[in-house]
Design an enzyme around this catalytic site. Structure first.
Site, PDB file in Angstrom:
ATOM      1  N   ASP A   1      46.000  47.461  78.779  1.00 39.91           N
ATOM      2  CA  ASP A   1      44.818  47.795  79.561  1.00 39.91           C
ATOM      3  C   ASP A   1      43.619  46.935  79.173  1.00 39.91           C
ATOM      4  OD1 ASP A   1      44.737  48.930  77.057  1.00 39.91           O
ATOM      5  OD2 ASP A   1      44.568  50.988  77.766  1.00 39.91           O
ATOM      6  N   PHE A   2      43.428  46.726  77.870  1.00 42.36           N
ATOM      7  CA  PHE A   2      42.322  45.885  77.397  1.00 42.36           C
ATOM      8  C   PHE A   2      42.481  44.453  77.892  1.00 42.36           C
ATOM      9  CE2 PHE A   2      40.715  42.802  74.319  1.00 42.36           C
ATOM     10  CZ  PHE A   2      39.399  43.198  74.164  1.00 42.36           C
TER      11      PHE A   2
END
Length: 398
Positions: free
Chosen positions: A237-238
């Site tokens: 996600d990052f």
């Protein structure tokens, strides 16, 4: 003045500046919460400007007591055009029976079930979602964890924030109201320290994205090779958020928080999540090793109290107690704003949960730094600097 004294004064000035900076973060986050969260939705679909279709990816593994009701909220959303793509890695997983029951109950909802996944990296979540991602027919992709509960207008709220210059809309992590002290402990964490950092980062345009509920433009992921490109990371996600911001796209938080509603709620399992997240942050942003412990209430208060005593000859104990009281009051205010409804806990319950949360996080962070291996369900991973992960063979602790 010798070098030792100069060094002490230098540290004291640094701690005091950092302390003041954290209060700015507190105030900024509360203002952002009041300004952005729980806004009324005005956008509606029209014949001339229809709402875009959304493909919802739901990676699943195992069953918990709240899973059926959580998943059912995705079938009853008030949104004109979406498809539900359920992803299950193991064909013997009992969650399949539950999903099929919902599919039979809501036959009017466009739903597909993908079993087996596809190995494109070390990240099991991406491996599980890859076939569904390739089959998604709409431009907007919503990646939603199994424990998320939706309101009828949540998807509409997220789409409303997907403007022309935005590539990703994500929800502030929070929790649905549940009974028990463990649930209180989680709500306090997500409604205070997590909300503070998350909302301040959103205002300052810093990537603090978590992927438990995120709406993404599929074409932008496809430009860099699709979702599988991020299969080498555990914190995918990052990195897909970073991929967007590096190309000039904005990411933003929507109005409604993400309501986590896992039925298995225990303090030790949640603390294991906190340690896993800390290990990921340390690998991705090494400065976390120094700055994150210092940002904790009790640690920062001690450092600032010593600084105030050295620089201004103030009573360190009085300074420390006032610091804790003000921090406590601002955290209570933040939690009330994020909740936006009467809290299921009173101030005494909040006090006990808050003290436990604040007192244990530095210890959990130290444990995370000293033990670099990450256990994710039955798998064990080792992180390299930069966030790249490799699966290792190790004895799994249960």
């Amino acid at each position: 003045m010798n070098s030792v004294v100069l060094a002490l004064y230098g540290f004291a000035i640094f701690f005091m500046i950092f302390w003041l900076g954290m209060w700015i973060v507190h105030i900024l986050a509360i203002i952002a919460a009041r300004w952005k969260l729980h806004k009324k939705i005005n956008k509606v679909s029209t014949y001339e400007v229809p709402l875009p279709g959304v493909s919802i990816l739901k990676p699943l593994m195992g069953v918990d007591p709240n899973l059926y009701s959580n998943l059912e909220t995705f079938f009853t959303m008030d949104y004109p055009l979406y498809e539900l793509l359920f992803c299950v890695e193991d064909e013997s997983d009992p969650v399949l029976m539950l999903v099929n029951k919902l599919i039979d109950k809501y036959q009017n909802v466009d739903t597909k079930l993908f079993i087996g996944g596809c190995c494109v990296g070390v990240n099991p979540k991406i491996n599980n979602m890859q076939p569904a991602y390739e089959s998604a027919k709409y431009e907007l992709i919503l990646i939603s964890d199994s424990g998320i509960r939706m309101k009828e207008d949540t998807l509409l709220d997220m789409v409303n924030y997907m403007t022309d210059n935005v590539g990703l809309v994500h929800q502030l992590p929070f929790t649905y109201d549940r009974n028990g002290f463990s649930a209180t402990f989680e709500k306090i964490y997500f409604g205070t320290v997590q909300s503070r950092i998350y909302l301040a980062a959103d205002v300052l345009k810093i990537n603090c994205h978590t992927g438990m509920s995120a709406l993404i433009r599929k074409s932008l992921l496809d430009e860099v090779g699709g979702l599988k490109t991020f299969g080498t990371y555990l914190a995918e996600d990052f990195f897909y958020a970073k991929s967007l911001t590096d190309r000039g796209w904005k990411i933003t938080v929507s109005s409604q928080p993400a309501l986590q509603n896992c039925g298995n709620c225990e303090i030790h399992t949640f603390q294991a999540r906190l340690k896993r997240w800390a290990k990921l942050r340390v690998a991705m942003v090494p400065t976390t090793i120094l700055l994150e412990p210092l940002s904790e209430c009790f640690v920062l208060g001690a450092c600032a109290s010593w600084s105030a005593s050295l620089l201004f000859d103030w009573d360190s104990l009085v300074f420390y107690l006032i610091h804790i009281l003000l921090w406590f009051m601002l955290d209570w205010t933040m939690l009330c704003v994020v909740q936006n409804n009467p809290l299921p806990i009173n101030k005494l319950e909040f006090l006990f949960g808050w003290i436990l949360s604040e007192a244990t996080r530095p210890y959990l962070f130290l444990q995370a730094v000293l033990d670099p291996l990450i256990q994710w369900r039955s798998r064990v991973y080792k992180l390299k600097w930069g966030g790249v992960a490799e699966e290792v063979k190790a004895k799994v602790k249960y």
